[in-house]
Design a protein around this motif. Structure first.
Motif, short mmCIF file in Angstrom:
data_model
loop_
_atom_site.label_atom_id
_atom_site.label_comp_id
_atom_site.label_asym_id
_atom_site.label_seq_id
_atom_site.Cartn_x
_atom_site.Cartn_y
_atom_site.Cartn_z
N ALA A 1 1.65 -2.72 -2.27
CA ALA A 1 2.20 -2.48 -1.48
C ALA A 1 2.54 -2.44 -0.39
CB ALA A 1 1.30 -1.04 -0.64
N ALA A 2 0.96 -3.88 0.25
CA ALA A 2 1.32 -5.03 1.47
C ALA A 2 2.32 -5.78 1.21
CB ALA A 2 0.31 -5.75 1.31
N LEU A 3 2.44 -6.48 -0.29
CA LEU A 3 3.82 -7.79 -0.65
C LEU A 3 5.07 -7.09 -0.23
CD1 LEU A 3 4.36 -10.45 -1.63
CD2 LEU A 3 4.33 -9.76 -3.81
N LYS B 1 -4.30 9.22 3.36
CA LYS B 1 -3.88 8.36 3.68
C LYS B 1 -3.00 7.70 3.01
CE LYS B 1 -7.54 6.23 6.29
NZ LYS B 1 -8.89 4.99 6.32
N PHE C 1 13.31 -13.31 -2.16
CA PHE C 1 13.63 -11.75 -2.54
C PHE C 1 13.16 -10.98 -3.97
CE2 PHE C 1 16.15 -8.01 -3.07
CZ PHE C 1 15.45 -6.71 -2.74
N SER D 1 0.97 7.51 4.78
CA SER D 1 1.31 5.83 4.70
C SER D 1 3.13 6.07 4.35
CB SER D 1 0.86 5.01 4.14
OG SER D 1 -0.66 4.68 5.11
N GLN E 1 9.07 -5.79 6.55
CA GLN E 1 10.25 -5.97 7.41
C GLN E 1 10.04 -7.56 7.75
OE1 GLN E 1 8.03 -9.08 9.04
NE2 GLN E 1 7.47 -9.51 6.84
N ALA E 2 11.06 -8.48 6.42
CA ALA E 2 11.90 -9.87 6.49
C ALA E 2 12.57 -8.96 6.25
CB ALA E 2 11.27 -10.39 5.92
N GLU F 1 5.50 -4.53 1.82
CA GLU F 1 5.62 -4.09 3.34
C GLU F 1 6.18 -5.42 4.23
OE1 GLU F 1 1.82 -3.26 5.30
OE2 GLU F 1 3.25 -3.67 7.67
N ARG F 2 5.98 -7.08 3.51
CA ARG F 2 6.38 -8.39 3.82
C ARG F 2 7.45 -8.32 3.58
NH1 ARG F 2 0.51 -9.53 2.20
NH2 ARG F 2 1.76 -10.73 0.37
N ILE F 3 7.71 -8.01 2.75
CA ILE F 3 9.47 -7.89 2.42
C ILE F 3 10.64 -7.57 2.71
CG2 ILE F 3 11.20 -7.33 0.70
CD1 ILE F 3 8.98 -8.15 -1.93
N GLN G 1 -3.07 -1.43 -3.51
CA GLN G 1 -2.34 -1.79 -2.39
C GLN G 1 -2.05 -3.37 -2.52
OE1 GLN G 1 -4.63 -0.45 0.23
NE2 GLN G 1 -6.31 0.59 -0.79
N LYS G 2 -2.16 -3.68 -2.98
CA LYS G 2 -1.38 -5.36 -3.32
C LYS G 2 -0.46 -4.65 -3.22
CE LYS G 2 -5.67 -7.87 -4.51
NZ LYS G 2 -6.21 -9.10 -4.90
#
Lengths: 715, 204
Positions: B42-44, B81, B22, B85, B50-51, B46-48, B39-40
């Motif tokens: 934000a993507a990372l 956008k 974490f 989001s 949801q885990a 998002e992954r953290i 964006q990268k």
């Protein structure tokens, strides 16, 4: 030692379990998607795609897992995969499947909403349009397809007359939407524009949910939210206003009262009216809102008292005629909506209207009374992403009675209409960029022998994200208007068919809307006297055709803080109605109307400057001295209005507006004498505006908890 | 006994592994964000998020990254956008009583408002003020809530050439709250002190 070995073993398995996952994310068109987020559900393992749509990441997961891919603006992709996976993983993103949200049918639709991509203006635009004086109807006149008669202030749509438009609040009919005024003084809409979060104005081909209107529907929707507590005060050159909103829990209660008196104003700026009792209006409104867990209740009540007296010019009388008018209007609108779950929604409402008008005209006394009731229940259901339906039943009761007294003579007449209607309408996505809507409405009434069955259909096609084409067809019926129906309740349904084609383009602050239409009228009501009278002959032998097109362009992005729109309507209307001996262009139709509206926010002065220029071409009138009927034309005229709103502080606004700045003096038409004079000539009198310019100065003050509200809405 | 010990060790190493994962990933996201890879980052996040379903912090930062990115974005569609989001993430009603979350909601609505102040300010500014006020009620010592409200009102009052001394007092109060602030959870929001120092300079 054994423990160490075990730990070592454990860490080895962890390391050896790492596998590499590679793949590509593609859009629906096969093009790679950049910056898609790909990951194994519930883990940290994932990556972001490069500009070629490629992703690669390591994972220690094994067995069946869910892989997900998310891209802003698209539905999240997910599917189970087996790990480790050696092959290249191809992920094909799907477009959003909600077809009903992506394409809309624009034909005949003009929306003024605070949000939504298909809206042409916001409610705020209505009040800040110069010349509108906060009147919804005047602001709508600057939109394509709409015209407002200068002499009566009523809304006319696509070559139809003012009685062909019905007004609804939250789906419930407003029987008396206009204020009462003497002849030739423009009326106003009764309602404050900011009560409404959305104004949906139809230029034809409207939904099966509505009926009894040959041309158009004006549907006003109130906000379904609880308001904050606040007090509002206003002081202007024509009156006073006081409003208070109280909010507690899930309830809000608003009281508004206003008093208008033109007496002080007419002392300064002398109107072309000889008042004996300058126009006076006292009104009160009450709105109660309650938010239920799955429902919303909105109770709106309004009371309006008007009083006036004046000398009215009339060519049939030697001297101006003394006129007195008193009017009382009460209106209640109760609407309730409930979410039934499983995407079923129930909506119901009651509308009650009561109007009395007491008119004295010379030695004639003409009191009338109208009672109206509207009950409605609708059910709507969203079946899936492609199909939604609405169905409902409604009942209208209208009782209109009038008496005529002159000296010893007296009689009474009127009508009592009881109308029942059922309707259903379904919207379905045929293709991702093509939707269709089919509706059917059946109406029956005690006054007309036969019931009517009205089919309605429309299609919307999205060429791309910004451009939509749509077509609409509809069949419509309406009872004869009150001035005729009160003498001849037996008049049959009048009928209209609409055919509309529409082009709509909206992109980054530019909006272009083109609409062409054709309308056919049958069974229009006719009579055989100069004005409709008690003993005239009435029939339904009229007919008509209207064709035309509208152009609307709005720009809100090219110059910072400047917003402007241009609206042009061409109307070619040929009708045989009223007392016309042949088919002619009626006197209320403007062939060309052209509007330019500009609004500029001058930040350094905290002011909004607004300018409206309107040009309308001349209209027909009939000169009984000529042999050919309806063979004369008035001149076209231009009118320029300006307004200035100054935000003194967050809560204090000063508003100043002038209509017809350049002082144009249009002639709307002529009133001819009923009988020729001694030389055998019919005398005439021009119908002109009663005031050349209207000047309004007002001060608005809001006291609220949040210290941020203001009354731009009440201007 | 032996298997019991192994199980315990596995459990500890498992949890420390997750913990460090974490922190490592959050650190990675922060450095992506700092280097402009919005964006990268934000993507990372998002992954953290949801885990780590029970932890609001990664989602908070995801919404934060998107909201702040919207301020500098020139393309109107991309800007909309980003804001939308972030708004969708922030709509999570489970966080309705989280003061930090409400401050971020207010920031998100401010971002939305300044895309078109002429039409949106009327509706959104009471809402924004309401969010800040609720954030302060929930946590009177949250310096970001105190600062956010003061800054929003300073901007409005400056526009009307009004006295901002009351709001400047609030900025001072926020500054003292910042110095007293102790962060508890790893990566808990702690930003804002620089902004307060900047504002206090402008107050004088």
């Amino acid at each position: 030692m054994k423990l160490l070995l075990t730990l070592l073993f454990l860490s080895i398995t962890i390391v050896s379990a790492q596998s590499i996952l590679k793949g590509k994310v593609l859009g629906k068109n096969g093009k790679p998607i950049y910056l898609a987020n790909v990951y194994i559900e519930g883990t940290y393992d994932g990556g972001t795609t490069d500009s070629l749509g490629n992703f690669v990441f390591e994972t220690s997961e094994q067995g069946t897992k869910i892989i997900k891919a998310s891209v802003v603006g698209l539905p999240t992709y997910n599917r189970p995969i087996q790990l480790p996976q050696k092959e290249l993983l191809i992920i094909q993103m799907q477009e959003s499947e909600n077809r009903l949200q992506e394409v809309t049918i624009q034909a005949g639709v003009l929306q003024a909403n605070s949000s939504g991509k298909n809206t042409v203006m916001s409610p705020l635009d209505i009040v800040t349009t110069a010349g509108s004086m906060g009147n919804i109807i005047s602001a709508l006149a600057t939109l394509p397809g709409a015209q407002v008669g200068g002499e009566n202030g009523r809304l006319m749509v696509h070559g139809g007359d003012a009685s062909e438009t019905q007004t609804y609040i939250n789906g419930i009919r407003v029987a008396q939407p206009y204020t009462a005024t003497p002849n030739e003084v423009p009326v106003r809409g009764r309602f404050s524009p900011m009560l409404f979060k959305g104004v949906n104005f139809s230029t034809g081909g409207y939904s099966a949910e509505f009926g009894n209107a040959l041309s158009s529907i004006l549907a006003l929707n109130t906000e379904n939210t609880i308001e904050q507590s606040k007090t509002e005060l206003s002081l202007s050159s024509v009156g006073l206003g006081l409003g208070h909103t109280l909010q507690w829990g899930k309830n809000s209660l608003t009281f508004n009262s206003s008093y208008t008196n033109l007496k002080p104003y007419s002392k300064i700026i002398t109107p072309d009216i000889k008042w004996t009792k300058p126009y006076e209006n006292a009104s009160g409104e009450m709105i109660y809102r309650h938010q239920f867990k799955e429902g919303f209740l909105n109770i709106y009540g309004a009371y309006n008292f008007e009083n006036m007296g004046l000398y009215q010019a009339d060519i049939n009388y030697e001297q101006p005629v003394p006129l007195k008018k008193k009017s009382n209007n009460a209106y209640a609108n109760i609407s309730y909506s409930q979410n039934l779950g499983n995407r079923w929604t129930f909506q119901s409402g009651i509308g009650l209207g009561y109007l009395t008008d007491k008119l004295h005209y010379d030695d004639v006394y003409l009191p009338n009374e109208e009672k109206s009731l509207h009950l409605k229940g609708t059910l709507s259901k969203i079946w899936n992403n492609k199909i939604k339906s609405i169905g409902g039943i409604e009942y209208f009761d209208t009782n209109y009675q009038e008496e005529y007294h002159r000296q010893t003579l007296g009689y009474s007449y009127g009508y009592h209409s009881k109308m029942t209607a059922v309707f259903t309408e379904t919207t379905f996505g045929i293709l991702p960029n093509l939707i269709g809507k089919i509706g059917l409405r059946e109406t029956s009434s005690n006054l007309q022998a036969k019931s009517t069955l009205e089919p309605r259909a429309s299609l919307g096609y999205a060429l791309n994200k910004y451009t939509q084409l749509s077509l609409a067809y509809g069949n419509f019926h309406q009872q004869a208007p009150t001035p005729l129906l009160k003498y001849a309740p037996q008049l049959d349904w009048m009928e209209a068919n609409h055919y509309i084609a529409n082009y709509f383009y909206s992109r980054g602050g530019h909006l272009l809307r083109l609409e062409a239409y054709h309308k056919e009228y049958n069974n229009l009501a006719k009579y055989n006297s100069i004005t409709p009278k008690y003993d005239s002959q009435y029939d339904n032998n009229g007919s008509g055709k209207v064709k035309g097109f509208d152009l609307f362009y709005k720009n809100s992005s090219t110059i910072k803080n400047l917003q402007y729109w241009i609206s042009y309507s061409y109307t070619d209307s040929k009708r045989n109605e009223a007392n016309y001996p042949t088919t002619v262009t009626p006197p209320y139709v403007y062939k060309h109307s052209f509007y330019i509206v500009g609004k500029y926010w001058l930040s350094s002065l905290r002011s909004q400057l607004s300018l409206t220029n309107s040009f309308v071409s001349g209209r027909n009138y009939n000169d009984p001295n000529q042999t050919v009927f309806m063979n004369c034309h008035t001149k076209g005229y231009n009118s320029l209005s300006m307004s200035w709103s100054f935000l003194y502080s967050q809560q204090k606004i000063i508003h100043f507006s002038v209509s017809n700045v350049l002082g144009a003096s249009p002639i709307y038409g002529y009133q001819y004498a009923d009988r020729p004079n001694s030389q055998g000539i019919y005398d005439r009198r021009p119908i002109v505006p009663t005031v050349k310019r209207f000047v309004f100065l007002g001060y608005f003050w809001t006291i609220s908890k949040n210290e941020k509200d203001n009354q731009l809405d009440n201007l | 006994m032996k298997s019991f010990i192994i199980a315990i060790i596995c459990l500890i190493s498992g949890s420390t592994f997750a913990q460090s994962n974490f922190e490592k990933s959050m650190g990675q996201a922060m450095s992506l964000w700092q280097s402009g890879e919005t964006q990268k980052a934000a993507a990372l996040l998002e992954r953290i998020s949801q885990a780590e379903k029970d932890n609001w912090i990664p989602a908070y930062y995801q919404a934060m990254v998107l909201t702040t990115a919207s301020f500098s974005e020139k393309n109107k569609e991309t800007q909309a956008k980003y804001i939308q989001s972030a708004e969708e993430i922030l709509n999570n009603s489970a966080q309705d009583n989280n003061s930090e979350w409400l401050v971020l909601r207010a920031m998100n609505q401010t971002a939305l408002m300044i895309t078109d102040p002429m039409t949106k300010a009327k509706e959104l500014s009471p809402k924004i003020i309401g969010l800040y006020k609720k954030a302060i009620t929930l946590a009177p010592n949250n310096p970001r809530a105190v600062l956010g409200l003061a800054e929003f009102q300073i901007n409005a009052k400056k526009y009307f050439n009004q006295d901002t001394s009351k709001e400047c007092e609030d900025v001072k109060k926020a500054l003292s709250l910042f110095s007293e602030e102790k962060t508890t959870a790893p990566f808990a929001p702690s930003w804002g002190k620089d902004r307060a120092e900047q504002l206090i300079k402008e107050c004088k």
